[in-house]
Scaffold this active site. Structure first.
Site, PDB file in Angstrom:
ATOM      1  N   GLU A 262       0.872  -1.173   0.000  1.00  0.00           N
ATOM      2  CA  GLU A 262       0.000   0.000   0.000  1.00  0.00           C
ATOM      3  C   GLU A 262       0.904   1.216   0.000  1.00  0.00           C
ATOM      4  O   GLU A 262       1.666   1.436   0.944  1.00  0.00           O
ATOM      5  CB  GLU A 262      -0.911   0.001   1.224  1.00  0.00           C
ATOM      6  CG  GLU A 262      -1.869   1.180   1.254  1.00  0.00           C
ATOM      7  CD  GLU A 262      -2.558   1.304   2.595  1.00  0.00           C
ATOM      8  OE1 GLU A 262      -2.549   2.411   3.156  1.00  0.00           O
ATOM      9  OE2 GLU A 262      -3.096   0.295   3.085  1.00  0.00           O
ATOM     10  N   CYS A 299      -3.493   7.113   5.315  1.00  0.00           N
ATOM     11  CA  CYS A 299      -3.376   6.788   3.896  1.00  0.00           C
ATOM     12  C   CYS A 299      -4.637   7.159   3.128  1.00  0.00           C
ATOM     13  O   CYS A 299      -4.607   7.259   1.903  1.00  0.00           O
ATOM     14  CB  CYS A 299      -3.056   5.308   3.714  1.00  0.00           C
ATOM     15  SG  CYS A 299      -4.065   4.213   4.727  1.00  0.00           S
TER      16      CYS A 299
END
Length: 505
Positions: A262, A299
């Site tokens: 990620e 994020c």
């Protein structure tokens, strides 16, 4: 209370090795931490491979109880985790307590999930010995664990995405031993959680090598983990630059392995015309709160907002600036994150394609202040560097003159973790035009909310097309995450005594 050793957990034992570094907490004294390298990774990977010969064939019930015991042991260390986690990262106690609940909740969710057994995707095509022109053999298929998994601790979630976080929980649930490369920003937090897992291994009679923690502040340890021939997959949460380098290493191995990285996103928010007219100021305040939550160190932080140009956009910018002006410079996770954020803001401030809307007070060392800029759709589309993530509470407002410009912005986006629609009933036609594009750009599309906050549930997808992640078909949150660490195996005409227990009739 766990007494910190600063050592690695390898094959069930706290073990020194490698160099050393001193932790750098926001408050209090640092402590000496071992900095492992290839030798420590090698020992941990070999212990994990030996453990897999047993752990990979444990029953679902045995693994479920193990996961629940890890959760219990983490909760038993809750007060110490909050104290040292807050000191190491600067995160407030309430945030860490909530994150601890999320971590234990993930473990218990996976325990429940594997007990049901649906994830095994069991299939059986019975033998047809009399079929013409050829008989059909007996075929049985099941998902099986792939072997030892490497996991990288994340800076922004010292519990939920680190030592016992979602990658570790899903891999252990699948039947895969785990080797964690701890994050140097919170080594004490990592050690306490590792000690909880070590206690659960002992209580449940699991092989000692089922879990390992290698502390390190070097890139060499991470590279050794990705390259080790006994590691069968890797889970990573972090920067694009670091994650892409490790992804390339995983692909360049003699036997390439899946790298589930990620790597970040700007998570666009599209404010559609009817919603802007009806509640533009309310949306602006909500966006400001989402942008600055946790000093923007998520994020899923909503880094850009696409607005219909006009008076509504003027009011939105004014309201957002007023809301953000009340925010103080706050401590960030570590010095590297703070330096990267402040450098990113300076780069935006120097861009001739942007106009400053507001900037918070000058940040001291390890601190960050919110900053917002605005631009036109034409300028944003002509300066692709403006789509780079600035990890922290910085945002860009993009003014779109019409639906065509709004759609052009959506089409120009790279892969994202999320995309948000702020919309009212009258905006459905405009939203319908965006949906075919956004569905290809993001792993999660939401309406009338903000993307910060990721529910841990069966239907959650926390992933997306590259560069948000390195594998568009995976998620790191939710029960679907277990599929990353499984592979289908077909058994043809195999005596039931030789089959995995879950495949026997």
């Amino acid at each position: 209370m766990t007494e910190l050793t600063g050592q690695h957990l390898i094959d069930g034992q706290w073990t020194p090795g490698g160099g050393s570094f001193t932790s750098d907490p926001t408050t209090g004294e640092g402590f000496t931490v071992c900095s492992g390298g290839a030798a420590e990774i090698d020992r941990a990977a070999k212990a994990a491979e030996a453990a897999f010969r047993t752990y990979g064939w444990t029953s679902r019930e045995e693994r479920a109880r193990f996961l629940e015991t890890i959760a219990d042991e983490i909760e038993a260390r809750g007060a110490q985790l909050t104290e040292i986690g807050s000191a190491e990262t600067g995160l407030p106690a309430a945030r860490l307590e909530g994150e601890r609940g999320r971590t234990t909740g993930q473990l218990r969710l996976f325990a429940e999930h594997i007990r049901k057994g649906d994830y095994l995707d069991r299939r059986h095509d019975r033998a047809l010995p009399d079929r013409e022109p050829l008989p059909r053999p007996d075929l049985r298929m099941i998902q099986r664990p792939i072997g030892p998994v490497g996991v990288f601790g994340a800076s922004n979630f010292p519990l939920a995405f680190s030592t016992a976080g979602g990658d570790t929980a899903s891999a252990l649930a699948a039947g895969c031993p785990v080797v964690v490369k701890g994050h140097p920003g919170h080594p004490g937090t990592g050690e306490i959680v590792a000690d909880a897992i070590r206690a659960a291994i002992a209580a449940c009679g699991m092989p000692a090598g089922t879990f390992a923690l290698i502390q390190s502040n070097t890139n060499a340890a991470g590279e050794a983990l990705v390259r080790h021939p006994l590691i069968r997959a890797v889970g990573f949460t972090g920067s694009f630059r670091g994650g892409k380098a490790l992804f390339d290493l995983a692909c360049a191995r003699p036997e390439p392995i899946p790298f589930f990285g990620e790597l970040g996103a700007i998570n666009p928010v599209f404010v559609l015309p009817e919603a802007m007219a009806a509640r533009g100021e309310e949306i602006a305040k909500g966006w400001a709160g989402s942008l600055t939550m946790g000093v923007g160190q998520f994020c899923t932080n909503p880094g850009i907002v696409v607005l219909p140009d006009g008076a509504g956009a003027d009011a939105f910018a004014k309201t957002a600036a007023e809301a953000l002006s009340a925010a103080k410079a706050e401590v960030m996770l570590n010095e590297g994150v703070a330096k990267g954020y402040n450098a990113g803001v300076e780069k935006l401030a120097k861009s001739n394609a942007l106009k400053e809307v507001m900037r918070g007070p000058e940040a001291q060392a390890r601190h960050g202040s919110p900053a917002v800029f605005e631009t036109t759709a034409e300028a944003w589309l002509g300066h692709r560097e403006l789509a780079d993530e600035v990890f922290g509470p910085a945002g860009i407002l993009i003014r779109a003159k019409d639906e065509d410009e709004r759609l052009a912005i959506a089409e120009a986006l790279e892969g994202q973790l999320t995309a948000t629609l702020q919309m009212d009933k009258g905006d459905i036609p405009a939203a319908q035009a965006l949906m075919p594009v956004l569905e290809r750009k993001a792993g999660r599309i939401l309406a009338n909310g903000f993307p910060t906050g990721v529910e841990v549930a069966d239907a959650m997808v926390h992933g997306g097309p590259f560069p948000a992640t390195t594998n568009f078909g995976a998620t790191s949150v939710g029960t679907l995450a277990i599929r990353r660490f499984l592979r289908p195996v077909s058994f043809q005409n195999i005596d039931p005594a030789l089959l995995p227990e879950d495949l026997r009739e």
